[in-house]
Design a protein around this motif. Structure first.
Motif, PDB file in Angstrom:
ATOM      1  N   ALA A   1      -3.764  -3.545  -9.160  1.00 23.37           N
ATOM      2  CA  ALA A   1      -3.698  -1.984  -8.690  1.00 23.37           C
ATOM      3  C   ALA A   1      -5.287  -2.004  -8.137  1.00 23.37           C
ATOM      4  O   ALA A   1      -6.322  -1.878  -9.547  1.00 23.37           O
ATOM      5  CB  ALA A   1      -2.859  -0.974  -9.996  1.00 23.37           C
ATOM      6  N   HIS A   2      -5.483  -1.571  -7.166  1.00 21.29           N
ATOM      7  CA  HIS A   2      -7.330  -0.867  -6.750  1.00 21.29           C
ATOM      8  C   HIS A   2      -6.501   0.411  -5.905  1.00 21.29           C
ATOM      9  O   HIS A   2      -6.098   0.866  -5.611  1.00 21.29           O
ATOM     10  CB  HIS A   2      -7.108  -1.684  -5.919  1.00 21.29           C
ATOM     11  N   SER A   3      -7.523   1.601  -6.471  1.00 24.47           N
ATOM     12  CA  SER A   3      -7.825   2.760  -4.733  1.00 24.47           C
ATOM     13  C   SER A   3      -8.578   2.356  -4.153  1.00 24.47           C
ATOM     14  O   SER A   3      -9.742   1.588  -4.497  1.00 24.47           O
ATOM     15  CB  SER A   3      -8.365   3.820  -6.361  1.00 24.47           C
TER      16      SER A   3
ATOM     17  N   ASN B   1       0.601   8.147  -9.686  1.00 26.10           N
ATOM     18  CA  ASN B   1      -0.696   9.138  -9.570  1.00 26.10           C
ATOM     19  C   ASN B   1      -1.147  10.528  -8.993  1.00 26.10           C
ATOM     20  O   ASN B   1      -1.777  11.379  -8.873  1.00 26.10           O
ATOM     21  CB  ASN B   1      -1.718   8.337  -8.487  1.00 26.10           C
TER      22      ASN B   1
ATOM     23  N   ASN C   1      -7.078   3.899 -13.463  1.00 24.08           N
ATOM     24  CA  ASN C   1      -6.048   3.607 -11.863  1.00 24.08           C
ATOM     25  C   ASN C   1      -4.228   3.919 -12.555  1.00 24.08           C
ATOM     26  O   ASN C   1      -4.079   2.377 -13.124  1.00 24.08           O
ATOM     27  CB  ASN C   1      -6.303   2.874 -10.989  1.00 24.08           C
TER      28      ASN C   1
ATOM     29  N   GLY D   1      -1.597   3.452 -11.156  1.00 26.39           N
ATOM     30  CA  GLY D   1      -1.026   2.556 -10.473  1.00 26.39           C
ATOM     31  C   GLY D   1      -1.214   1.072 -11.251  1.00 26.39           C
ATOM     32  O   GLY D   1      -0.465   0.538 -10.717  1.00 26.39           O
ATOM     33  N   THR D   2      -1.630   0.837 -12.332  1.00 22.47           N
ATOM     34  CA  THR D   2      -1.420   0.015 -13.393  1.00 22.47           C
ATOM     35  C   THR D   2      -0.036  -0.015 -13.583  1.00 22.47           C
ATOM     36  O   THR D   2       0.496  -1.835 -13.514  1.00 22.47           O
ATOM     37  CB  THR D   2      -2.332  -0.532 -14.541  1.00 22.47           C
TER      38      THR D   2
ATOM     39  N   ARG E   1      -6.049   5.796  -1.693  1.00 17.35           N
ATOM     40  CA  ARG E   1      -4.653   4.919  -1.454  1.00 17.35           C
ATOM     41  C   ARG E   1      -4.208   4.293  -2.163  1.00 17.35           C
ATOM     42  O   ARG E   1      -5.966   4.061  -2.647  1.00 17.35           O
ATOM     43  CB  ARG E   1      -4.915   4.876   0.290  1.00 17.35           C
ATOM     44  N   THR E   2      -3.626   3.971  -2.730  1.00 16.01           N
ATOM     45  CA  THR E   2      -3.092   2.707  -3.472  1.00 16.01           C
ATOM     46  C   THR E   2      -2.662   1.601  -3.125  1.00 16.01           C
ATOM     47  O   THR E   2      -1.754   1.860  -2.969  1.00 16.01           O
ATOM     48  CB  THR E   2      -2.126   3.513  -5.442  1.00 16.01           C
ATOM     49  N   THR E   3      -3.533   0.163  -3.760  1.00 13.25           N
ATOM     50  CA  THR E   3      -2.530  -1.171  -3.027  1.00 13.25           C
ATOM     51  C   THR E   3      -2.274  -1.608  -4.022  1.00 13.25           C
ATOM     52  O   THR E   3      -3.143  -1.924  -5.276  1.00 13.25           O
ATOM     53  CB  THR E   3      -3.453  -1.332  -2.398  1.00 13.25           C
TER      54      THR E   3
ATOM     55  N   SER F   1       0.647  -0.984  -0.127  1.00 15.52           N
ATOM     56  CA  SER F   1       0.028  -0.122  -0.090  1.00 15.52           C
ATOM     57  C   SER F   1       1.094   1.107  -0.086  1.00 15.52           C
ATOM     58  O   SER F   1       2.457   1.402   0.022  1.00 15.52           O
ATOM     59  CB  SER F   1      -1.536   0.213   1.538  1.00 15.52           C
TER      60      SER F   1
END
Length: 194
Positions: free
Chosen positions: A163-165, A126, A139, A141-142, A175-177, A119
């Motif tokens: 990647a998940h927000s 982003n 996202n 974050g990918t 937050r990006t996980t 996390s």
């Protein structure tokens, strides 16, 4: 005391040691290049899923190269063979080289034995990207998920990385996980190694 304070003279350019050079990239230069990468890929695709897949593919190539570089530079060409070792390597060493700091947290999933999460409160990719309303859950974050997947796959730990927000109460940005779900073969190998 002969030669104190004088630089060593090299007769051949090949005898000079390789310098590591400057290891930082300007944040504005990175933001510009990354936004161009996103914009270019956005013009080449028809859906958000396809755009995220392209960013993940670009990140995968970066991850493979980062693993090679860091294994050579930091570990003397040795690679991690244990699950927690490679996760710690990504969480600390890889993250520090790429983003200038260690990731905020590394956690084991509570529902599944094969899931781990990295996390980051404010992921660099982003930070300077504003997502239009019509792109919904897009996202960036990918790209980082692709980097993590590239490191894991090339180190011999196949996994599905997404990647998940995750919205944070009272915060504007989520937050990006990075969710890592390892293949069954990795868990079997880890159990054998004990």
């Amino acid at each position: 005391m002969i030669g104190v304070g004088k630089a060593k003279q090299y007769t051949n350019v090949l005898d000079k040691p390789l310098s590591r050079g400057r290891q930082e990239v300007s944040l504005s230069a990175f933001a510009f290049l990354f936004s161009e990468l996103v914009q270019y890929n956005q013009t080449q695709v028809d859906s958000i899923t396809e755009l995220e897949r392209r960013l993940e593919d670009a990140g995968y190539a970066v991850g493979a190269r980062v693993l090679e570089l860091l294994c050579h530079r930091e570990k003397g060409n040795r690679r991690e063979t244990r699950l927690l070792g490679i996760l710690s390597f990504i969480h600390s060493t890889v993250w520090k080289v790429l983003f200038g700091k260690v990731a905020d947290s590394l956690e084991k999933g509570t529902e599944h034995e094969d899931e781990y999460m990295i996390s980051e409160k404010e992921l660099l990719v982003n930070r300077f990207i504003s997502v239009p309303k019509d792109m919904g859950a897009f996202n960036c974050g990918t790209f980082v998920a692709g980097i993590v997947k590239g490191v894991l796959d090339n180190a011999g730990f196949p996994a599905v990385v997404t990647a998940h927000s995750v919205p944070i109460e009272g915060q504007q940005r989520a937050r990006t996980t990075i969710l890592i779900k390892f293949a069954a073969e990795v868990l079997h190998r880890e159990a054998r190694l004990g």
